[in-house]
Design a protein around this motif. Sequence first.
Motif, PDB file in Angstrom:
ATOM      1  N   PRO A 117       0.704  -1.849   0.290  1.00  0.00           N
ATOM      2  CA  PRO A 117      -0.144  -0.015   0.284  1.00  0.00           C
ATOM      3  C   PRO A 117       0.742   1.407  -0.342  1.00  0.00           C
ATOM      4  N   ASP A 118       0.378   2.119  -0.387  1.00  0.00           N
ATOM      5  CA  ASP A 118       0.914   3.731  -0.870  1.00  0.00           C
ATOM      6  C   ASP A 118       2.689   3.323  -1.182  1.00  0.00           C
ATOM      7  N   SER A 119       3.074   2.277  -1.737  1.00  0.00           N
ATOM      8  CA  SER A 119       4.186   2.474  -2.575  1.00  0.00           C
ATOM      9  C   SER A 119       4.511   3.243  -3.533  1.00  0.00           C
ATOM     10  N   ASP A 120       6.036   2.831  -4.205  1.00  0.00           N
ATOM     11  CA  ASP A 120       6.068   4.085  -5.414  1.00  0.00           C
ATOM     12  C   ASP A 120       6.485   3.307  -6.407  1.00  0.00           C
ATOM     13  N   VAL A 121       5.346   2.666  -7.279  1.00  0.00           N
ATOM     14  CA  VAL A 121       5.012   2.246  -8.487  1.00  0.00           C
ATOM     15  C   VAL A 121       6.023   1.761  -9.250  1.00  0.00           C
ATOM     16  N   SER A 122       6.119   3.857  -9.327  1.00  0.00           N
ATOM     17  CA  SER A 122       7.468   3.723 -11.196  1.00  0.00           C
ATOM     18  C   SER A 122       8.315   2.999 -10.741  1.00  0.00           C
ATOM     19  N   ALA A 123       8.799   3.484  -9.255  1.00  0.00           N
ATOM     20  CA  ALA A 123      10.311   3.272  -8.437  1.00  0.00           C
ATOM     21  C   ALA A 123      10.438   0.921  -8.588  1.00  0.00           C
ATOM     22  N   GLY A 124       9.329   0.560  -8.062  1.00  0.00           N
ATOM     23  CA  GLY A 124       9.288  -0.719  -8.647  1.00  0.00           C
ATOM     24  C   GLY A 124       9.021  -1.469  -9.381  1.00  0.00           C
ATOM     25  N   LEU A 125       9.061  -0.948 -10.785  1.00  0.00           N
ATOM     26  CA  LEU A 125       8.624  -1.013 -12.134  1.00  0.00           C
ATOM     27  C   LEU A 125       9.530  -0.811 -12.931  1.00  0.00           C
ATOM     28  N   ALA A 126      10.947   0.097 -12.258  1.00  0.00           N
ATOM     29  CA  ALA A 126      11.629   0.682 -12.795  1.00  0.00           C
ATOM     30  C   ALA A 126      13.424  -0.933 -12.564  1.00  0.00           C
ATOM     31  N   ALA A 127      12.391  -1.098 -11.044  1.00  0.00           N
ATOM     32  CA  ALA A 127      13.239  -2.615 -10.732  1.00  0.00           C
ATOM     33  C   ALA A 127      13.286  -3.875 -11.258  1.00  0.00           C
ATOM     34  N   LEU A 128      12.163  -3.869 -12.071  1.00  0.00           N
ATOM     35  CA  LEU A 128      11.806  -4.677 -11.853  1.00  0.00           C
ATOM     36  C   LEU A 128      12.501  -4.850 -13.574  1.00  0.00           C
ATOM     37  N   GLN A 129      12.561  -3.876 -14.323  1.00  0.00           N
ATOM     38  CA  GLN A 129      12.843  -3.574 -15.669  1.00  0.00           C
ATOM     39  C   GLN A 129      14.637  -4.393 -14.994  1.00  0.00           C
ATOM     40  N   ALA A 130      15.011  -4.154 -14.463  1.00  0.00           N
ATOM     41  CA  ALA A 130      16.059  -4.169 -14.424  1.00  0.00           C
ATOM     42  C   ALA A 130      17.239  -5.884 -14.178  1.00  0.00           C
ATOM     43  N   VAL A 131      15.479  -6.835 -13.433  1.00  0.00           N
ATOM     44  CA  VAL A 131      16.055  -7.704 -13.394  1.00  0.00           C
ATOM     45  C   VAL A 131      15.265  -8.964 -14.520  1.00  0.00           C
ATOM     46  N   VAL A 132      14.088  -8.195 -15.413  1.00  0.00           N
ATOM     47  CA  VAL A 132      13.591  -8.916 -16.339  1.00  0.00           C
ATOM     48  C   VAL A 132      14.805  -9.009 -17.744  1.00  0.00           C
ATOM     49  N   ASP A 133      15.027  -9.738 -17.934  1.00  0.00           N
ATOM     50  CA  ASP A 133      15.746 -10.274 -19.474  1.00  0.00           C
ATOM     51  C   ASP A 133      14.558 -10.656 -20.540  1.00  0.00           C
ATOM     52  N   GLY A 134      12.969 -11.149 -20.163  1.00  0.00           N
ATOM     53  CA  GLY A 134      12.118 -11.888 -20.767  1.00  0.00           C
ATOM     54  C   GLY A 134      12.667 -12.946 -21.341  1.00  0.00           C
ATOM     55  N   GLU A 135      13.536 -13.552 -21.006  1.00  0.00           N
ATOM     56  CA  GLU A 135      14.438 -14.617 -21.636  1.00  0.00           C
ATOM     57  C   GLU A 135      14.427 -15.889 -20.552  1.00  0.00           C
ATOM     58  N   ARG A 136      15.121 -16.181 -19.543  1.00  0.00           N
ATOM     59  CA  ARG A 136      15.022 -16.292 -19.049  1.00  0.00           C
ATOM     60  C   ARG A 136      14.308 -16.158 -17.931  1.00  0.00           C
ATOM     61  N   THR A 137      13.701 -15.021 -17.325  1.00  0.00           N
ATOM     62  CA  THR A 137      12.733 -14.312 -16.429  1.00  0.00           C
ATOM     63  C   THR A 137      12.213 -13.670 -17.187  1.00  0.00           C
ATOM     64  N   VAL A 138      10.660 -14.527 -17.494  1.00  0.00           N
ATOM     65  CA  VAL A 138       9.421 -13.908 -18.029  1.00  0.00           C
ATOM     66  C   VAL A 138       8.266 -12.859 -16.979  1.00  0.00           C
ATOM     67  N   ALA A 139       7.916 -11.923 -17.582  1.00  0.00           N
ATOM     68  CA  ALA A 139       7.187 -10.937 -16.620  1.00  0.00           C
ATOM     69  C   ALA A 139       5.928 -10.625 -16.354  1.00  0.00           C
ATOM     70  N   GLY A 140       4.866 -11.238 -15.537  1.00  0.00           N
ATOM     71  CA  GLY A 140       2.951 -10.609 -16.028  1.00  0.00           C
ATOM     72  C   GLY A 140       2.863  -9.401 -15.394  1.00  0.00           C
ATOM     73  N   ILE A 141       2.551  -8.940 -15.864  1.00  0.00           N
ATOM     74  CA  ILE A 141       1.585  -7.233 -14.387  1.00  0.00           C
ATOM     75  C   ILE A 141       0.062  -6.934 -14.343  1.00  0.00           C
ATOM     76  N   GLY A 142       0.245  -7.539 -13.708  1.00  0.00           N
ATOM     77  CA  GLY A 142      -1.123  -7.210 -12.906  1.00  0.00           C
ATOM     78  C   GLY A 142      -2.072  -6.279 -12.779  1.00  0.00           C
ATOM     79  N   LEU A 143      -3.453  -6.249 -12.598  1.00  0.00           N
ATOM     80  CA  LEU A 143      -4.530  -4.580 -12.635  1.00  0.00           C
ATOM     81  C   LEU A 143      -3.945  -3.811 -11.551  1.00  0.00           C
ATOM     82  N   ALA A 144      -3.079  -4.385 -10.025  1.00  0.00           N
ATOM     83  CA  ALA A 144      -2.808  -3.592  -8.919  1.00  0.00           C
ATOM     84  C   ALA A 144      -1.892  -2.493  -9.310  1.00  0.00           C
ATOM     85  N   PRO A 145      -0.819  -2.156 -10.099  1.00  0.00           N
ATOM     86  CA  PRO A 145       0.000  -1.577 -10.222  1.00  0.00           C
ATOM     87  C   PRO A 145      -0.062  -0.319 -11.073  1.00  0.00           C
ATOM     88  N   VAL A 146      -0.933  -0.967 -12.780  1.00  0.00           N
ATOM     89  CA  VAL A 146      -1.613  -1.166 -13.878  1.00  0.00           C
ATOM     90  C   VAL A 146      -3.055   0.305 -13.239  1.00  0.00           C
TER      91      VAL A 146
END
Length: 287
Positions: free
Chosen positions: A25-54
């Motif tokens: 709750p009340d977190s910095d979603v943009s910062a969390g998504l930036a961190a996500l971009q740094a750890v996901v390559d789409g090949e060895r780690t595939v990411a799916g985003i749910g409704l809550a952050p959107v």
Amino acid sequence: MSTPQAGILQPLPPLARYLSFSLAPDSDVSAGLAALQAVVDGERTVAGIGLAPVSALGRKVAGLKPFPPLNGPGVELPSTPFALWLWLRGEDRGELLHRARHIEEALAPVFHLEESWDAFKHDGGRDLSGYEDGTENPTEEAAVEAAIATDGSSFVAVQRWIHDFRRLEAMQPEERDDCIGRRRSDNEELDDAPASAHVKRTAQESFTPEAFVLRRSLPWAEGREAGLMFVAFGHTVDAFQAQMRRMVGLEDGIVDALFRFTRPLSGSYFWCPPITDGKLDLSRLHD
């Protein structure tokens, strides 16, 4: 140029780990998504985003919707929404463990790990019931057409099914085959399978419009419990949803015989962004 996350279309890995996160709750979603971009390559780690952050960003992703709980005669499909889902693909369980640890640390405190499940390829691609999984999967260009939207993104439906092996093993071989609609011995489809057979309930070409998805499911096991982590990618969630409605009998009153020995414990939809310049393309969330 945007491309799909490569792991979606690649063959199944020997091992996997699935991570599901809630949004603090009340977190910095943009910062969390930036961190996500740094750890996901789409090949060895595939990411799916749910409704809550959107929704927290005040944005919408066309086609992303809540997973609907469905009920039929004696069966139900639960809805268990998560903010984020990651599919870690690999060959070494220890490496997957450490990768998951580092990802969890990188995404905190915005995303909180709720569930972690290990999965594995079994007997060349069979479910733990002994039946081959994903026989009717589209291949090559048809797979891309089924799973990938025009912008390179995808949607994924994720369910964790738990098997009752005592029920399964109490059936006669012919009875088991009738539940699936295929012979376990040679994977041949049964011409005289009953209308409740799983292959008849989910025959992708029998829907209007046709309901093709790209299945990327793997068995899971934890202690004495085990089953199938059902993972289906589509350019929309509509094909998957049509199949589930028919499976629970909402279309014609006939319930899929699969429910005689297995049932889902979870159900979620996620949007899988494309990759641009080697990183998750989240521009639709920030435009």
